[in-house]
Design a protein around this motif. Structure first.
Motif, PDB file in Angstrom:
ATOM      1  N   GLN A  90       0.732  -1.154  -0.001  1.00  0.00           N
ATOM      2  CA  GLN A  90      -0.078  -0.157  -0.155  1.00  0.00           C
ATOM      3  C   GLN A  90       0.881   1.155  -0.011  1.00  0.00           C
ATOM      4  O   GLN A  90       2.020   1.057   0.345  1.00  0.00           O
ATOM      5  CB  GLN A  90      -0.949   0.277   1.046  1.00  0.00           C
ATOM      6  CG  GLN A  90      -0.317   0.179   2.504  1.00  0.00           C
ATOM      7  CD  GLN A  90      -1.314   0.489   3.738  1.00  0.00           C
ATOM      8  OE1 GLN A  90      -2.462   0.072   3.679  1.00  0.00           O
ATOM      9  NE2 GLN A  90      -0.771   0.782   4.775  1.00  0.00           N
ATOM     10  N   ILE A  91       0.189   2.407  -0.603  1.00  0.00           N
ATOM     11  CA  ILE A  91       0.834   3.674  -0.532  1.00  0.00           C
ATOM     12  C   ILE A  91       0.482   4.669   0.668  1.00  0.00           C
ATOM     13  O   ILE A  91      -0.728   4.741   0.752  1.00  0.00           O
ATOM     14  CB  ILE A  91       0.841   4.394  -1.616  1.00  0.00           C
ATOM     15  CG1 ILE A  91       1.614   3.385  -3.004  1.00  0.00           C
ATOM     16  CG2 ILE A  91       1.661   5.757  -1.724  1.00  0.00           C
ATOM     17  CD1 ILE A  91       1.241   3.894  -4.469  1.00  0.00           C
ATOM     18  N   ARG A  92       1.393   5.126   1.212  1.00  0.00           N
ATOM     19  CA  ARG A  92       0.958   6.175   2.189  1.00  0.00           C
ATOM     20  C   ARG A  92       1.358   7.822   1.865  1.00  0.00           C
ATOM     21  O   ARG A  92       2.537   7.816   1.537  1.00  0.00           O
ATOM     22  CB  ARG A  92       1.727   5.751   3.832  1.00  0.00           C
ATOM     23  CG  ARG A  92       0.806   4.919   4.455  1.00  0.00           C
ATOM     24  CD  ARG A  92       1.361   4.390   5.907  1.00  0.00           C
ATOM     25  NE  ARG A  92       2.540   4.216   5.875  1.00  0.00           N
ATOM     26  CZ  ARG A  92       3.645   4.823   6.310  1.00  0.00           C
ATOM     27  NH1 ARG A  92       3.493   6.236   6.652  1.00  0.00           N
ATOM     28  NH2 ARG A  92       4.884   4.441   6.445  1.00  0.00           N
ATOM     29  N   LYS A  93       0.629   8.556   2.002  1.00  0.00           N
ATOM     30  CA  LYS A  93       1.158  10.135   1.655  1.00  0.00           C
ATOM     31  C   LYS A  93       1.335  10.675   2.972  1.00  0.00           C
ATOM     32  O   LYS A  93       0.236  10.527   3.946  1.00  0.00           O
ATOM     33  CB  LYS A  93      -0.184  10.720   0.887  1.00  0.00           C
ATOM     34  CG  LYS A  93       0.097  12.254   0.655  1.00  0.00           C
ATOM     35  CD  LYS A  93      -0.644  12.664  -0.569  1.00  0.00           C
ATOM     36  CE  LYS A  93      -2.515  12.553   0.055  1.00  0.00           C
ATOM     37  NZ  LYS A  93      -3.201  13.029  -0.995  1.00  0.00           N
ATOM     38  N   MET A  94       2.390  11.265   2.958  1.00  0.00           N
ATOM     39  CA  MET A  94       2.540  12.253   4.351  1.00  0.00           C
ATOM     40  C   MET A  94       2.982  13.502   4.019  1.00  0.00           C
ATOM     41  O   MET A  94       3.498  13.970   2.843  1.00  0.00           O
ATOM     42  CB  MET A  94       3.728  11.415   5.056  1.00  0.00           C
ATOM     43  CG  MET A  94       3.506   9.938   5.588  1.00  0.00           C
ATOM     44  SD  MET A  94       4.862   9.442   6.471  1.00  0.00           S
ATOM     45  CE  MET A  94       4.850  10.378   8.047  1.00  0.00           C
ATOM     46  N   GLN A  95       2.999  14.448   5.084  1.00  0.00           N
ATOM     47  CA  GLN A  95       3.456  15.859   4.842  1.00  0.00           C
ATOM     48  C   GLN A  95       4.984  15.922   5.483  1.00  0.00           C
ATOM     49  O   GLN A  95       5.423  15.397   6.565  1.00  0.00           O
ATOM     50  CB  GLN A  95       2.736  16.893   5.464  1.00  0.00           C
ATOM     51  CG  GLN A  95       1.102  17.086   4.837  1.00  0.00           C
ATOM     52  CD  GLN A  95       1.543  17.817   3.697  1.00  0.00           C
ATOM     53  OE1 GLN A  95       2.267  18.669   3.373  1.00  0.00           O
ATOM     54  NE2 GLN A  95       0.586  17.661   2.641  1.00  0.00           N
TER      55      GLN A  95
END
Length: 222
Positions: A90-95
């Motif tokens: 899975q892909i996780r988006k972060m700041q």
């Protein structure tokens, strides 16, 4: 002799009668351990199998995350290769905060006239890129340059301090989105994700980090 035999026979019969009918009964080990209202303990026979199941489940897979990727497209391409390898991903988006440069400056002075005099004195020592900031939180401060390397910024600030001025440096940052790829792999399979990352996006400085295993939602196909 006859009387002795009679006496021995009588003693044997007496001992038999005592043991069979008259002696107090001994409690069984189970009855000694029981208390009223307390259930007895049952010995488990499946302990070995339970422990084995737990250990085998813990070593079924290793879990990692790799990143950060500068673009979602690069993360999707790597995730696709991991998925085609037969693994959950899975892909996780972060700041994240990205360092733009390092700013060397002299803090704001009392007024513009003092800032101008200080700037002129600094220029006499063959220092370039000296200018006065006219507005904002740094009003009447003296800018001494922007550097893309922290060591260079430190050396320049130290030189200005050597000249007798209160030079400082600070890191200039801005927020940006980055992407991480989480995946599970069978124990010892050594999936070549770092080689895939280098082939897909050489600009992203990624690292592979072990993580706690959890349920993974499959990433969407690129």
């Amino acid at each position: 002799m006859y009387q002795l035999l009679i006496a021995l026979l009588f003693l044997n019969l007496s001992a038999f009668a005592w043991n069979a009918f008259l002696a107090p009964s001994h409690a069984s080990p189970q009855s000694v351990l029981l208390e009223p209202g307390v259930p007895s303990l049952a010995l488990r026979t499946d302990v070995d199998s339970v422990m084995y199941s737990s250990n085998s489940a813990a070593t079924e897979s290793s879990c990692y995350t790799i990143g950060p990727y500068n673009s979602e497209r690069a993360a999707q391409l790597v995730a696709g290769k991991v998925r085609n390898f037969g693994l959950a991903v899975q892909i996780r988006k972060m700041q994240s905060m990205e360092t733009l440069n390092f700013f060397v400056y002299i803090p704001p002075l009392a007024d513009y006239a003092q800032a101008e005099k200080t700037a002129q004195d600094i220029v006499k020592n063959d220092v370039r890129d000296v200018y006065i900031i006219n507005e904002g939180p740094y009003q009447n401060a003296i800018a001494l340059g922007f550097f893309n390397n922290l060591n260079k910024a430190k050396r320049h600030a130290e030189y200005i301090r050597y000249l007798g001025y209160d030079a400082r440096y600070t890191e200039q940052q801005e927020p940006r989105e980055v992407f991480w790829v989480d995946y599970d792999e069978p124990f010892g399979s050594n999936t070549p994700v770092q080689a895939w990352s280098a082939a897909v996006d050489a600009t992203s400085e990624v690292q592979r980090i072990p993580r706690a295993c959890s349920n993974i939602i499959p990433a969407a196909a690129p």
